[in-house]
Design a protein around this motif. Structure first.
Motif, short mmCIF file in Angstrom:
data_model
loop_
_atom_site.label_atom_id
_atom_site.label_comp_id
_atom_site.label_asym_id
_atom_site.label_seq_id
_atom_site.Cartn_x
_atom_site.Cartn_y
_atom_site.Cartn_z
N CYS A 76 0.83 -1.21 0.00
CA CYS A 76 0.00 0.00 0.00
C CYS A 76 0.87 1.26 0.00
CB CYS A 76 -0.93 -0.01 1.21
SG CYS A 76 -2.27 -1.22 1.09
N GLU A 77 2.00 1.20 0.69
CA GLU A 77 2.92 2.34 0.68
C GLU A 77 3.58 2.49 -0.70
OE1 GLU A 77 6.74 4.11 3.20
OE2 GLU A 77 5.89 2.15 3.70
N GLU A 78 3.96 1.36 -1.28
CA GLU A 78 4.60 1.39 -2.60
C GLU A 78 3.68 1.96 -3.66
OE1 GLU A 78 6.10 -1.84 -5.98
OE2 GLU A 78 5.98 -2.47 -3.87
N TRP A 79 2.40 1.56 -3.62
CA TRP A 79 1.44 1.99 -4.64
C TRP A 79 0.62 3.20 -4.20
CZ3 TRP A 79 -0.76 -3.47 -6.37
CH2 TRP A 79 0.18 -4.08 -7.22
N ASP A 80 0.93 3.75 -3.02
CA ASP A 80 0.22 4.93 -2.50
C ASP A 80 -1.29 4.70 -2.45
OD1 ASP A 80 0.01 7.49 -1.47
OD2 ASP A 80 -0.12 8.44 -3.44
N ILE A 81 -1.67 3.60 -1.84
CA ILE A 81 -3.08 3.19 -1.80
C ILE A 81 -3.86 4.01 -0.78
CG2 ILE A 81 -4.65 1.28 -1.26
CD1 ILE A 81 -3.16 1.02 -3.95
N ASP A 82 -5.04 4.48 -1.18
CA ASP A 82 -5.94 5.19 -0.27
C ASP A 82 -6.92 4.25 0.41
OD1 ASP A 82 -5.13 7.98 -0.93
OD2 ASP A 82 -5.89 7.44 -2.92
N VAL A 83 -7.46 3.30 -0.35
CA VAL A 83 -8.49 2.40 0.16
C VAL A 83 -8.19 0.97 -0.28
CG1 VAL A 83 -10.95 1.78 0.06
CG2 VAL A 83 -10.28 4.20 0.14
N VAL A 84 -8.29 0.04 0.67
CA VAL A 84 -8.22 -1.39 0.36
C VAL A 84 -9.64 -1.93 0.39
CG1 VAL A 84 -7.33 -3.65 1.02
CG2 VAL A 84 -5.92 -1.60 1.35
N HIS A 85 -10.07 -2.53 -0.71
CA HIS A 85 -11.41 -3.10 -0.79
C HIS A 85 -11.29 -4.61 -0.79
CE1 HIS A 85 -15.64 -2.93 -2.87
NE2 HIS A 85 -15.61 -3.73 -1.83
N CYS A 86 -11.79 -5.26 0.27
CA CYS A 86 -11.64 -6.71 0.43
C CYS A 86 -13.01 -7.38 0.56
CB CYS A 86 -10.74 -7.04 1.61
SG CYS A 86 -10.99 -6.02 3.05
N HIS A 87 -13.01 -8.76 0.52
CA HIS A 87 -14.26 -9.45 0.25
C HIS A 87 -14.52 -10.70 1.08
CE1 HIS A 87 -14.63 -6.75 -3.18
NE2 HIS A 87 -13.32 -6.91 -3.28
N TYR A 88 -13.53 -11.23 1.76
CA TYR A 88 -13.72 -12.38 2.63
C TYR A 88 -12.97 -12.12 3.92
CZ TYR A 88 -15.61 -14.83 -1.40
OH TYR A 88 -16.38 -15.18 -2.48
N LEU A 89 -13.29 -12.86 4.96
CA LEU A 89 -12.74 -12.55 6.28
C LEU A 89 -11.21 -12.65 6.31
CD1 LEU A 89 -15.12 -14.02 9.02
CD2 LEU A 89 -14.65 -11.63 8.46
N ARG A 90 -10.63 -13.58 5.58
CA ARG A 90 -9.18 -13.72 5.64
C ARG A 90 -8.49 -12.44 5.19
NH1 ARG A 90 -5.84 -18.65 2.91
NH2 ARG A 90 -7.41 -19.77 4.13
N GLU A 91 -8.82 -11.96 4.00
CA GLU A 91 -8.17 -10.75 3.52
C GLU A 91 -8.69 -9.51 4.23
OE1 GLU A 91 -10.95 -11.96 0.02
OE2 GLU A 91 -9.83 -12.93 1.62
N HIS A 92 -9.92 -9.57 4.75
CA HIS A 92 -10.46 -8.45 5.52
C HIS A 92 -9.64 -8.24 6.79
CE1 HIS A 92 -14.14 -6.67 7.84
NE2 HIS A 92 -13.30 -5.73 7.45
N TYR A 93 -9.43 -9.30 7.54
CA TYR A 93 -8.62 -9.20 8.75
C TYR A 93 -7.19 -8.78 8.40
CZ TYR A 93 -11.92 -11.25 12.14
OH TYR A 93 -12.97 -11.49 12.98
N THR A 94 -6.65 -9.32 7.31
CA THR A 94 -5.30 -8.94 6.89
C THR A 94 -5.20 -7.44 6.65
OG1 THR A 94 -4.93 -11.11 5.87
CG2 THR A 94 -3.51 -9.32 5.14
N ALA A 95 -6.21 -6.88 5.98
CA ALA A 95 -6.21 -5.45 5.71
C ALA A 95 -6.34 -4.64 6.99
CB ALA A 95 -7.34 -5.10 4.74
N LEU A 96 -7.19 -5.08 7.91
CA LEU A 96 -7.35 -4.36 9.17
C LEU A 96 -6.08 -4.41 10.00
CD1 LEU A 96 -11.00 -5.41 10.14
CD2 LEU A 96 -10.25 -3.26 9.12
N LEU A 97 -5.41 -5.55 10.00
CA LEU A 97 -4.15 -5.69 10.73
C LEU A 97 -3.05 -4.86 10.09
CD1 LEU A 97 -4.21 -9.52 11.48
CD2 LEU A 97 -4.54 -7.68 13.13
N ALA A 98 -3.12 -4.67 8.78
CA ALA A 98 -2.10 -3.88 8.09
C ALA A 98 -2.08 -2.43 8.56
CB ALA A 98 -2.33 -3.94 6.58
N LYS A 99 -3.19 -1.97 9.15
CA LYS A 99 -3.21 -0.61 9.68
C LYS A 99 -2.17 -0.41 10.78
CE LYS A 99 -7.97 0.84 8.81
NZ LYS A 99 -9.09 1.57 9.44
N LYS A 100 -1.79 -1.48 11.45
CA LYS A 100 -0.77 -1.41 12.49
C LYS A 100 0.56 -0.95 11.91
CE LYS A 100 1.73 -4.56 15.64
NZ LYS A 100 1.64 -3.75 16.86
#
Length: 367
Positions: A76-100
């Motif tokens: 997300c830093e490399e691609w300067d991402i504003d929003v991550v749009h996810c669709h199942y719990l595995r990647e959803h939790y991964t995205a929420l944890l990435a906020k750390k």
């Protein structure tokens, strides 16, 4: 424009993948700069690459995969991402944890199922909810289920899946399927294009067709398109029920419009269906619908849209009676078909869906 990363664990060929592909098609380059990340490659990766969308593989082994979260944060830093749009719990939790690891990340989650989580998952959902920015439910029951699963209702928007009516318009004479299968032009054709999995209800649909033969003399063919783990079991069931002459298994097909244009009716027999792209596509192609009254199907087939008939799941008599009416009452069927086209324009039109989704991205980015 917002830089949006679409994150998906398995990039295959089901409804969720179609949802992602639709958003990318109608938002990329106008309102968002789309990027795509995935764990398991599949058909969707090929389609994203064909659309010149940047793609990257990220290994996500579980919901609490902190290594994956760090990798996602770096991407997300490399691609300067504003929003991550996810669709199942595995990647959803991964995205929420990435906020750390990257505090600039904002997360939008679309829930594509109407399923209750177990007690442990509900507890972890409530714990993760404080990190959540925005959520999308594709049907009204889906929103209620998300709240029951532990997520905050004030951040959940209901946005129906949608299609482009122009993409599915066309004449019946364009189809080659009847010639391919040797089906006469005057024979009634029903289509079901679901994957062969337990929740899609093919076992119940075949039992319903057996009952239909007992109560109607109208010649018909049921075309079953798709693959999946239960395909061979359903073929064996059809043979056991003596339905080989009126049920055609044609496997996974990419020419879905060709199938719609050869058909007189679309049938959905699912137990769990949030909001089916296949149903809405069939309606946009001018087909009336018979569908189970499960999950999000009542948002499509109801007394307001009048685009078909709703039936009881696992009740073959209910399904058979609805199919019989569609076959034997052409005026009623034609009225349902007209109403189906109107419902797509009013409720399930893709530009409305894309704009509503973009507004959710804006809410998330500004949170």
């Amino acid at each position: 424009m917002l830089n949006v990363l679409y994150l998906l664990n398995h990039a295959g060929k089901a409804g969720t993948e179609r949802y992602v592909e639709t958003l990318v098609k109608y938002l990329n380059g106008t309102k968002v700069n789309a990027c795509f990340a995935y764990h398991e490659a599949g058909l969707l990766v090929e389609r994203m690459e064909e659309a010149h969308v940047p793609c990257r593989q990220i290994e996500m082994t579980s919901r609490f995969d902190f290594k994956a979260a760090r990798a996602l944060a770096r991407l997300c830093e490399e691609w300067d991402i504003d929003v991550v749009h996810c669709h199942y719990l595995r990647e959803h939790y991964t995205a929420l944890l990435a906020k750390k690891y990257n505090r600039h990340i904002r997360v939008v989650y679309t829930n594509h199922f109407v399923l209750a989580n177990n007690a442990v998952t509900r507890l972890s959902n409530r714990w993760m909810d404080r990190r959540q920015d925005q959520m999308i439910a594709v049907c009204n029951l889906g929103k209620r289920q998300l709240i029951q699963n532990g997520w905050s209702g004030d951040r959940i928007q209901v946005i129906f899946n949608a299609v482009d009516p122009a993409a599915w318009a066309g004449e019946r004479s364009e189809s080659t399927l009847r010639a391919e299968l040797g089906i006469p032009e005057d024979r009634f054709v029903m289509l079901c294009a679901s994957r062969f999995a337990d929740d899609k209800g093919h076992h119940y649909l075949l039992s319903s067709v057996k009952r239909l033969r007992e109560i109607s003399d109208v010649p018909f063919t049921l075309v079953l398109a798709g693959d999946g783990p239960l395909l061979e079991s359903r073929k064996a069931q059809a043979e056991e029920l003596g339905l080989e002459d009126c049920v055609k298994f044609i496997g996974f097909r990419k020419d879905i419009k060709n199938l719609y244009k050869a058909s007189d009716l679309y049938v959905n027999s699912s137990q769990h269906e949030a909001l089916s792209f296949l149903i809405v596509e069939a309606m946009a192609a001018g087909l009336p619908v018979v569908a189970t009254d499960m999950a999000g199907n009542p948002d499509i087939v109801n007394d307001e849209t009048k685009c078909g008939l709703a039936v009881k799941y696992e009740e073959p008599d209910s399904m058979a009676a609805a199919l019989k009416r569609m076959m034997e009452e052409p005026d009623f069927r034609a009225q349902c078909a007209r109403n189906a086209l109107k419902a797509v324009e009013d409720r399930f039109e893709v530009h409305k869906m894309a704009q509503a989704t973009y507004q959710v991205y804006e809410k998330a980015a500004g949170r």
